[in-house]
Design a protein around this motif. Structure first.
Motif, short mmCIF file in Angstrom:
data_model
loop_
_atom_site.label_atom_id
_atom_site.label_comp_id
_atom_site.label_asym_id
_atom_site.label_seq_id
_atom_site.Cartn_x
_atom_site.Cartn_y
_atom_site.Cartn_z
N ARG A 32 0.82 -1.21 0.00
CA ARG A 32 0.00 0.00 0.00
C ARG A 32 0.86 1.26 0.00
NH1 ARG A 32 -4.79 1.75 4.28
NH2 ARG A 32 -5.04 3.87 3.50
N GLU A 36 0.70 4.20 -2.78
CA GLU A 36 0.39 5.58 -2.40
C GLU A 36 1.52 6.53 -2.76
OE1 GLU A 36 -0.52 5.51 1.74
OE2 GLU A 36 -2.62 4.94 1.43
N SER A 37 2.76 6.05 -2.70
CA SER A 37 3.91 6.90 -3.02
C SER A 37 4.02 7.16 -4.52
CB SER A 37 5.20 6.25 -2.52
OG SER A 37 5.19 6.12 -1.11
N LEU A 64 -6.59 13.86 -5.85
CA LEU A 64 -6.10 12.53 -5.48
C LEU A 64 -5.26 12.59 -4.21
CD1 LEU A 64 -5.65 9.51 -6.06
CD2 LEU A 64 -3.71 10.19 -7.50
N ALA A 65 -4.37 13.58 -4.12
CA ALA A 65 -3.51 13.71 -2.94
C ALA A 65 -4.34 13.96 -1.68
CB ALA A 65 -2.51 14.85 -3.14
N GLN A 68 -6.15 10.75 -0.59
CA GLN A 68 -5.25 9.82 0.08
C GLN A 68 -5.10 10.19 1.56
OE1 GLN A 68 -1.69 9.99 -2.43
NE2 GLN A 68 -2.11 7.91 -3.13
N VAL A 71 -8.38 9.34 3.48
CA VAL A 71 -8.48 7.90 3.74
C VAL A 71 -7.58 7.49 4.89
CG1 VAL A 71 -8.00 5.61 2.79
CG2 VAL A 71 -9.18 7.31 1.40
N ARG A 72 -6.34 8.02 4.92
CA ARG A 72 -5.42 7.71 6.01
C ARG A 72 -5.99 8.15 7.35
NH1 ARG A 72 0.41 7.35 5.51
NH2 ARG A 72 1.00 6.59 3.44
N ALA A 82 0.69 11.52 6.75
CA ALA A 82 -0.27 11.96 5.73
C ALA A 82 -0.03 13.42 5.36
CB ALA A 82 -1.68 11.77 6.25
#
Length: 244
Positions: A32, A36-37, A64-65, A68, A71-72, A82
């Motif tokens: 994951r 993500e990276s 998108l960033a 992410q 979600v974190r 994050a």
């Protein structure tokens, strides 16, 4: 009972020399973490190559960033991690948007690579390898007696030599990134630049983490063994450190 959080990046090297198995996948954040990276960079370069629309590319990448990070946070993961990831992507996107040039998305990466080259090079010049400082700081976190903490691993010649080698290797990695990517930037080849950035990102990072582990594992194991022997025999003189 909560499972202990696995160390990633250079912090994973702090466990080198222990009996537990070392995992490169865990060290780079797991599957994951890899996705993500790499995802923001993949989306940016693919979308721009397809559409040639910088505003659309920046907008989609920014959304998108942010998603992410959300979600974190929903999953109660590290807010610091994050936020730092969002900050880095945000700087890249703002730089590209403000300059109206997609290639400037990668300028922040050039600056950070150059900074690391200078910092690590200075550490070798003063003979205090920066990666040794980083790994030992994570491993033993000196709260007092800083000089004794520094002497403890600096006077272990095999361990210091290993830290010096991996510091030089990381200088080579950062230099190679600039050597390959800067000409692509100067010729405005955004597609190839983005591809090179991705290939020389996580894959190179994983390879260097693994090589660094192989180099420092044995001397660190010996170093820890010396400390364990000294703790078991407190009345006796601490075992002499190896000199070769």
């Amino acid at each position: 009972m909560t499972e202990p959080r696995k160390r990633t990046g250079l912090a994973s090297l702090a466990s080198a020399g222990e009996d537990e198995d070392f995992s490169v996948i865990d060290a780079i954040g797991g599957p994951r973490g890899v996705i993500e990276s790499m995802l923001p960079g993949v989306v940016f370069v693919v979308l721009f190559v397809i559409t040639s629309n910088l505003e659309l590319t920046v907008g989609v990448s920014a959304v998108l960033a942010v998603l992410q990070v959300i979600v974190r946070l929903i999953q109660r993961q590290s807010a610091v991690g994050a936020a730092s990831g969002l900050l880095a992507v945000g700087i890249c996107l703002i730089w590209a948007w403000q300059s109206h040039e997609a290639r400037n998305y990668y300028m922040f990466g050039f600056l950070t690579n150059a900074f690391y080259i200078v910092l690590l090079s200075i550490s070798l010049i003063v003979r205090v390898p920066a990666l040794g400082l980083a790994v030992e700081f994570i491993r033993t976190l000196p709260t007092e007696h800083l000089r004794a903490w520094l002497d403890d691993w600096m006077q272990d010649k095999p361990l210091k030599r290993a830290y010096t080698i991996i510091t030089a290797l990381w200088i080579g990695v950062f230099s190679l990134r600039l050597l390959v990517q800067v000409p692509l930037y100067l010729t405005d080849q955004v597609g190839w630049l983005g591809t090179a950035r991705l290939l020389m990102g996580i894959p190179f990072w994983a390879l260097m983490i693994w090589i660094s582990y192989l180099i420092i594992a044995t001397p660190m194991h010996h170093h820890k063994a010396l400390h364990a022997a000294a703790e078991e025999q407190p009345g006796e003189q601490e075992p002499q450190r190896p000199n070769a």
